[in-house]
Write a protein that holds these residues in place. Structure first.
Motif, PDB file in Angstrom:
ATOM      1  N   SER A 109       0.797  -1.208   0.000  1.00  0.00           N
ATOM      2  CA  SER A 109       0.000   0.000   0.000  1.00  0.00           C
ATOM      3  C   SER A 109       0.833   1.261   0.000  1.00  0.00           C
ATOM      4  CB  SER A 109      -0.930   0.012   1.223  1.00  0.00           C
ATOM      5  OG  SER A 109      -1.799  -1.086   1.185  1.00  0.00           O
ATOM      6  N   ARG A 110       2.120   1.131  -0.175  1.00  0.00           N
ATOM      7  CA  ARG A 110       2.967   2.316  -0.149  1.00  0.00           C
ATOM      8  C   ARG A 110       3.869   2.316  -1.359  1.00  0.00           C
ATOM      9  NH1 ARG A 110       6.050   4.612   5.162  1.00  0.00           N
ATOM     10  NH2 ARG A 110       6.570   6.638   4.325  1.00  0.00           N
ATOM     11  N   GLY A 111       3.767   3.328  -2.150  1.00  0.00           N
ATOM     12  CA  GLY A 111       4.616   3.436  -3.322  1.00  0.00           C
ATOM     13  C   GLY A 111       5.426   4.712  -3.231  1.00  0.00           C
ATOM     14  N   PRO A 112       6.116   5.025  -4.310  1.00  0.00           N
ATOM     15  CA  PRO A 112       6.215   4.289  -5.561  1.00  0.00           C
ATOM     16  C   PRO A 112       7.349   3.258  -5.509  1.00  0.00           C
ATOM     17  CG  PRO A 112       7.429   6.322  -5.730  1.00  0.00           C
ATOM     18  CD  PRO A 112       6.834   6.304  -4.348  1.00  0.00           C
ATOM     19  N   ASN A 113       7.534   2.540  -6.619  1.00  0.00           N
ATOM     20  CA  ASN A 113       8.745   1.760  -6.784  1.00  0.00           C
ATOM     21  C   ASN A 113       9.927   2.740  -6.799  1.00  0.00           C
ATOM     22  OD1 ASN A 113       7.863  -1.238  -7.857  1.00  0.00           O
ATOM     23  ND2 ASN A 113       6.372   0.323  -8.359  1.00  0.00           N
ATOM     24  N   ARG A 114      11.130   2.218  -6.515  1.00  0.00           N
ATOM     25  CA  ARG A 114      12.233   3.138  -6.249  1.00  0.00           C
ATOM     26  C   ARG A 114      13.498   2.838  -7.055  1.00  0.00           C
ATOM     27  NH1 ARG A 114      12.795   2.811   0.257  1.00  0.00           N
ATOM     28  NH2 ARG A 114      13.150   0.611  -0.216  1.00  0.00           N
ATOM     29  N   LEU A 115      14.148   3.904  -7.481  1.00  0.00           N
ATOM     30  CA  LEU A 115      15.545   3.843  -7.898  1.00  0.00           C
ATOM     31  C   LEU A 115      16.344   4.400  -6.735  1.00  0.00           C
ATOM     32  CD1 LEU A 115      17.729   3.424 -10.132  1.00  0.00           C
ATOM     33  CD2 LEU A 115      17.436   5.860 -10.651  1.00  0.00           C
ATOM     34  N   ILE A 116      17.360   3.657  -6.310  1.00  0.00           N
ATOM     35  CA  ILE A 116      18.070   3.972  -5.068  1.00  0.00           C
ATOM     36  C   ILE A 116      19.572   4.015  -5.322  1.00  0.00           C
ATOM     37  CG2 ILE A 116      18.783   2.853  -2.898  1.00  0.00           C
ATOM     38  CD1 ILE A 116      15.838   2.023  -2.555  1.00  0.00           C
ATOM     39  N   GLU A 117      20.243   4.990  -4.705  1.00  0.00           N
ATOM     40  CA  GLU A 117      21.697   4.877  -4.608  1.00  0.00           C
ATOM     41  C   GLU A 117      22.015   4.157  -3.304  1.00  0.00           C
ATOM     42  OE1 GLU A 117      26.037   6.939  -4.165  1.00  0.00           O
ATOM     43  OE2 GLU A 117      24.280   8.236  -3.988  1.00  0.00           O
ATOM     44  N   LEU A 118      22.770   3.097  -3.407  1.00  0.00           N
ATOM     45  CA  LEU A 118      23.069   2.267  -2.245  1.00  0.00           C
ATOM     46  C   LEU A 118      24.432   2.641  -1.678  1.00  0.00           C
ATOM     47  CD1 LEU A 118      22.226  -1.361  -1.706  1.00  0.00           C
ATOM     48  CD2 LEU A 118      24.586  -0.665  -1.306  1.00  0.00           C
ATOM     49  N   VAL A 119      24.462   2.842  -0.357  1.00  0.00           N
ATOM     50  CA  VAL A 119      25.737   3.084   0.320  1.00  0.00           C
ATOM     51  C   VAL A 119      25.866   2.091   1.464  1.00  0.00           C
ATOM     52  CG1 VAL A 119      25.798   5.532  -0.274  1.00  0.00           C
ATOM     53  CG2 VAL A 119      24.733   4.825   1.874  1.00  0.00           C
ATOM     54  N   PRO A 120      27.093   1.729   1.840  1.00  0.00           N
ATOM     55  CA  PRO A 120      27.268   0.786   2.946  1.00  0.00           C
ATOM     56  C   PRO A 120      26.728   1.387   4.240  1.00  0.00           C
ATOM     57  CG  PRO A 120      29.354   1.795   2.325  1.00  0.00           C
ATOM     58  CD  PRO A 120      28.377   2.170   1.276  1.00  0.00           C
ATOM     59  N   GLY A 121      25.972   0.579   4.970  1.00  0.00           N
ATOM     60  CA  GLY A 121      25.346   1.056   6.187  1.00  0.00           C
ATOM     61  C   GLY A 121      24.001   1.714   5.956  1.00  0.00           C
ATOM     62  N   GLY A 122      23.580   1.813   4.709  1.00  0.00           N
ATOM     63  CA  GLY A 122      22.312   2.476   4.402  1.00  0.00           C
ATOM     64  C   GLY A 122      21.108   1.681   4.890  1.00  0.00           C
ATOM     65  N   ASP A 123      20.163   2.381   5.477  1.00  0.00           N
ATOM     66  CA  ASP A 123      18.876   1.800   5.856  1.00  0.00           C
ATOM     67  C   ASP A 123      17.825   2.506   5.018  1.00  0.00           C
ATOM     68  OD1 ASP A 123      16.476   0.994   6.948  1.00  0.00           O
ATOM     69  OD2 ASP A 123      16.970   1.528   9.014  1.00  0.00           O
ATOM     70  N   TYR A 124      17.166   1.768   4.134  1.00  0.00           N
ATOM     71  CA  TYR A 124      16.214   2.368   3.204  1.00  0.00           C
ATOM     72  C   TYR A 124      14.768   2.193   3.658  1.00  0.00           C
ATOM     73  CZ  TYR A 124      20.393   3.166   0.577  1.00  0.00           C
ATOM     74  OH  TYR A 124      21.647   3.618   0.216  1.00  0.00           O
ATOM     75  N   GLY A 125      14.597   1.789   4.913  1.00  0.00           N
ATOM     76  CA  GLY A 125      13.338   2.012   5.590  1.00  0.00           C
ATOM     77  C   GLY A 125      12.361   0.880   5.743  1.00  0.00           C
ATOM     78  N   PHE A 126      12.322  -0.082   4.808  1.00  0.00           N
ATOM     79  CA  PHE A 126      11.272  -1.100   4.863  1.00  0.00           C
ATOM     80  C   PHE A 126      11.688  -2.281   5.738  1.00  0.00           C
ATOM     81  CE2 PHE A 126       9.219  -4.990   3.359  1.00  0.00           C
ATOM     82  CZ  PHE A 126       7.905  -4.644   3.619  1.00  0.00           C
ATOM     83  N   LYS A 127      10.728  -2.785   6.546  1.00  0.00           N
ATOM     84  CA  LYS A 127      10.947  -3.986   7.360  1.00  0.00           C
ATOM     85  C   LYS A 127       9.700  -4.859   7.271  1.00  0.00           C
ATOM     86  CE  LYS A 127      14.085  -1.768  10.654  1.00  0.00           C
ATOM     87  NZ  LYS A 127      14.179  -0.512   9.884  1.00  0.00           N
ATOM     88  N   SER A 128       9.868  -6.073   6.795  1.00  0.00           N
ATOM     89  CA  SER A 128       8.722  -6.938   6.550  1.00  0.00           C
ATOM     90  C   SER A 128       8.061  -7.417   7.831  1.00  0.00           C
ATOM     91  CB  SER A 128       9.137  -8.146   5.699  1.00  0.00           C
ATOM     92  OG  SER A 128      10.155  -8.887   6.359  1.00  0.00           O
ATOM     93  N   LEU A 129       8.740  -7.290   8.975  1.00  0.00           N
ATOM     94  CA  LEU A 129       8.134  -7.631  10.254  1.00  0.00           C
ATOM     95  C   LEU A 129       6.788  -6.941  10.427  1.00  0.00           C
ATOM     96  CD1 LEU A 129       8.104  -8.561  13.265  1.00  0.00           C
ATOM     97  CD2 LEU A 129       9.578  -6.604  13.773  1.00  0.00           C
TER      98      LEU A 129
END
Length: 864
Positions: free
Chosen positions: A250-270
């Protein structure tokens, strides 16, 4: 998640962010060949290179240094029982004998592969393959063009069952001799991945992650988390690692992301698939989480730096992405944003409904190759195509090998603690994430604790984030102090720290923070989530990993928690008011609410109680509302709120409310007029009110005439409505308009916890939108539609058309998210698709006068 990008066993979801009409170039006569593509750049040419039976259901693809094309054919992707194709996936190698870029024949380079997804090839010719539960390497050791060496670099022993698109997904070769691998959302199951040297990483209840290992599978290490399904990862020419990620339900949009080590991009399936839990983020909404670089359409697959293609200088600095569900390829020109980049997608190639692009790769000349799944269905079907998109520019100086990265986010550093602290102070969230990863080393804990005890709020927050990431246990006294901190972000992350660390010793501290009015409206969701995390059943199930998946562990509040809280006299009424929107069944607490209303001495609490009582339609509730409306000792604002909410009751108080027309306060007179609209069917009331408003001023007169259908000088054009917005708008009066039965704004929008969730939460809308933008959003709702609020339609078997905010598509049925937040199911629908217009209806301004419109805009602008 619909398409090859897949999900983790949850329902596939569609969220279209780029809505295009029919852009297909149809032939003008029968002699011309039908072209299924619209290419927005006239200098680019697209052509078919290969198709079935030479290539079937192609997924991953890569070129070696000799421009040999390697394509991964999928044959184990949920094949039907009568599937006539091969029993295993295989890597096919296209041999181009005449140098025209088109394979003249195909060889089977490697076979006996299961659940393959993506390919990458290094300069030595080793082919790396990401499969569902393993990372494999294939080598041609005797030089005959066929693999004769196969090794397993990574394997995933847990969980036992992995959905087709939830295991290892993307694979990329870094300029630093590491292999980078993405793993999809496992549906919150406990997982473990092992490298060839015994190194391991594991988790439980998280989302997708990215890891890396050496080319022999050794030194496996965890890099970043917070994804849904990160299908593809690729390095850009300047050295950035980019990733395509699907959106949760229920939350969009799909994402293009720059990835960095240690990055937390927010989603947790828990916390389930909707991505709306207060402990999760999708675009950097939480401190410590990182935003995306660009919004993408539904089911993004491969990405590629457009600078590797021979399309010309205009494409330098752009990313290309295949969007499987939308049948297109988009270009995202990226611009600097701090140390990272951001951009906006625009369609480069639009195909018809048979174009489902998956992988992207370029040869040394810069021609772009695209694998095409062709059919919009999961099971292997035997069809497939490969296309070539070329621009003809000289790309010889811009080959993959000659490209020298300018950025290396992943290099090991020897920065001092002082340098790392300066990065935390810098304000660049991407650099901070990298620094926090370094600071999780136990040797830095004393310095971090000193930052928490210091006076610098920026560094305090960064220290809390780092210590949480390191799972270091803070002292109870320190946490109690953080809960009382003046900085809201610090209090928020202290709540999340307490919850995720399951610190039950802070139960009393949480209650003290609540009583001290440190848990306001913005933090109350987080507070409740923290209380849920501290319940014994949740802690036991989570720590023992007893459930099949973590998201099946339902975090629950103690029984009757909200009702108990709002009845807790030791807690300030203003704080108790915040809890009132969270009553799940306010009708069942009717007696309690009425009793508290009678005792209340705080307007915020009284207003909250009135709002909660709105859901109970009966005479006693109506009497209580009318009593407050007529109580001259009450504040005008509270009385006006009672009058407004009385309109939701069936009881008739026309005679009593008419008496308010003589009140001095315009707020009361305005609310009375709005209530009396329902009484206008009574001829005597209509005549009496009409006679009164004739001498009451233009504003009240206009409101009444609008009610009885005799409005004069009402704005018609958008320009006239816009002209009505000026500095004289009254936010207090505008709140009544927003909450009125006539405007129905609260049906879809939420402010301060009250209202619906079908549309965006407007609690802080005034901080990001000007009055002009707010007015235009009402007058032209379809002018600008944020991707996450794109609407969909479904035509059912009977031909009825339905609309909703979100759509789930399965093989035999479609589900549409309705206004109540539930999915309506339609078996074998005749059609479904994206709406070209907003779900917000047009003409809402016509339910109000020009002055009321001005007041409404003033109210929305005040929400900050």
């Amino acid at each position: 998640m619909s398409s090859l990008v897949g999900d983790s066993g949850v329902k596939p979801v569609l969220l279209l962010s780029i809505a295009l009409g029919s852009l297909f170039a149809c032939s003008e006569n029968n002699e011309k060949e039908y072209n299924p593509f619209q290419v927005t750049d006239p200098d680019l040419k697209i052509e078919l290179i290969a198709e079935q039976p030479d290539i079937m259901t192609p997924i991953g693809m890569a070129f070696d240094d000799q421009d040999a094309l390697y394509v991964l054919e999928s044959h184990t992707h949920s094949p039907p029982s009568d599937y006539a194709g091969p029993k295993f996936d295989r890597i096919k190698k296209g041999v181009d004998e005449d140098g025209d870029g088109k394979p003249d024949r195909w060889e089977i380079y490697a076979d006996s592969i299961e659940n393959g997804i993506n390919l990458a090839i290094d300069q030595e010719g080793t082919v790396f393959l990401a499969a569902k539960k393993s990372l494999l390497a294939f080598r041609d050791q005797d030089g005959d063009g066929i693999s004769d060496g196969r090794s397993t670099l990574l394997k995933m022993p847990l969980p036992d069952y992995v959905y087709d698109h939830a295991g290892l997904l993307g694979v990329a070769l870094g300029p630093d001799d590491w292999v980078y691998v993405s793993r999809g959302n496992l549906g919150s199951k406990a997982w473990k991945i092992a490298g060839s040297d015994g190194s391991t990483i594991d988790g439980y209840g998280d989302g997708g992650v990215v890891m890396r290992c050496k080319k022999d599978g050794a030194q496996l290490e965890y890099l970043a988390s917070g994804f849904w399904n990160p299908f593809d990862i690729k390095f850009t020419q300047d050295g950035r690692l980019m990733l395509t990620d699907n959106d949760p339900d229920s939350r969009g949009p799909n994402r293009l992301i720059e990835l960095v080590p240690g990055g937390d991009y927010g989603f947790k399936s828990l916390y389930g698939g909707n991505g709306l839990h207060p402990y999760v983020a999708w675009n950097g909404e939480l401190p410590g989480t990182l935003p995306f670089a660009a919004a993408l359409g539904e089911a993004p697959c491969a990405l590629l730096d457009a600078g590797y293609a021979n399309f010309g200088e205009d494409y330098t600095g752009s990313i290309l992405v295949n969007v499987w569900e939308e049948n297109n390829i988009v270009q995202i020109p990226l611009h600097p944003q701090g140390s990272t980049v951001a951009g906006q997608a625009k369609v480069l190639v639009q195909g018809d409904s048979s174009f489902h692009p998956v992988a992207l790769a370029t040869n040394s000349r810069g021609d772009l190759y695209i694998t095409d799944w062709v059919v919009r269905e999961y099971p292997n079907h035997g069809q497939g195509k490969i296309w070539r998109l070329s621009g003809g520019n000289d790309n010889s100086e811009n080959t993959r090998e000659e490209s020298q990265p300018k950025i290396n986010r992943f290099a090991k550093t020897n920065q001092s603690i002082e340098e790392l602290i300066e990065i935390l102070r810098s304000g660049d969230d991407f650099q901070r994430a990298i620094a926090r990863r370094t600071l999780t080393d136990p040797r830095y804990q004393e310095e971090l604790l000193e930052l928490i005890d210091g006076e610098d709020a920026v560094l305090q927050l960064q220290a809390v984030l780092t210590l949480q990431k390191a799972k270091f246990s803070l002292d109870k006294t320190q946490l109690e102090k953080l809960l009382m901190d003046p900085n809201e972000d610090i209090r928020k992350m202290a709540l999340i720290y307490i919850g995720t660390m399951m610190r039950t010793d802070l139960n009393d501290g949480l209650q003290k923070a609540l009583a001290a009015n440190k848990i306001g409206v913005p933090l109350f969701d987080t507070y409740l989530a923290t209380i849920q995390h501290l319940q014994p059943a949740f802690i036991e199930n989570y720590t023992s990993r007893s459930g099949i998946s973590a998201d099946k562990i339902e975090p629950k509040l103690p029984e009757a928690y909200i009702a108990t809280l709002i009845n807790h006299t030791a807690i300030p009424e203003a704080t108790r008011a915040i809890a009132l929107p969270y009553l799940e069944e306010p009708q069942q607490e009717r007696s309690l609410l009425l009793n508290l209303l009678q005792q209340s001495s705080n307007d915020d609490f009284s207003v909250g109680l009135l709002n909660a009582l709105r859901f109970s339609v009966d005479e006693e509730v109506a009497q209580a509302m009318a009593g407050i409306a007529l109580d001259q000792e009450a504040t005008p604002a509270l009385r006006a709120q009672a009058v407004m909410l009385l309109t939701y009751q069936q009881a008739d108080y026309c005679t009593e409310i008419k008496n308010l027309l003589t009140e001095d306060e315009v707020l009361l007179r305005q609310s009375a007029i709005k209530y009396l609209c329902r009484c206008s069917t009574d001829l005597q009331t209509k005549e009496e009110v009409s006679a009164w408003v004739a001498n009451a001023g233009e504003s009240l007169q206009a409101t009444w005439n609008k009610c009885i259908g005799q409005a004069e000088n009402q704005p018609v054009t958008q320009e006239e409505w816009t002209a009505a917005v000026d500095e004289h708008g009254n936010a207090v009066l505008g709140k009544l308009v927003f909450e009125s039965v006539q405007a129905q704004c609260q049906t879809c929008h939420q402010v301060g916890g009250w209202g619906g969730t079908y549309g965006p939460n407007l609690s802080n809308i005034g901080s990001s939108k000007s009055k002009t933008q707010l007015a235009n959003a009402i007058l032209e709702p379809s002018l600008e539609i944020a991707p996450e609020w794109q609407g969909w339609f479904v035509v059912d078997q009977e031909g009825n058309r339905h609309q909703g905010r979100q759509i789930d598509v399965n093989s035999n049925f479609t589900e549409l998210l309705n206004q109540e937040g539930a999915f309506d199911r339609y078996e074998h629908p005749k059609a479904f698709g994206v709406l070209n217009q907003s779900l917000m209806p047009t003409g809402l301004q016509n339910t109000m006068t020009a002055e009321e419109f001005n007041h409404l805009i003033a109210y929305l602008a005040s929400l900050k």
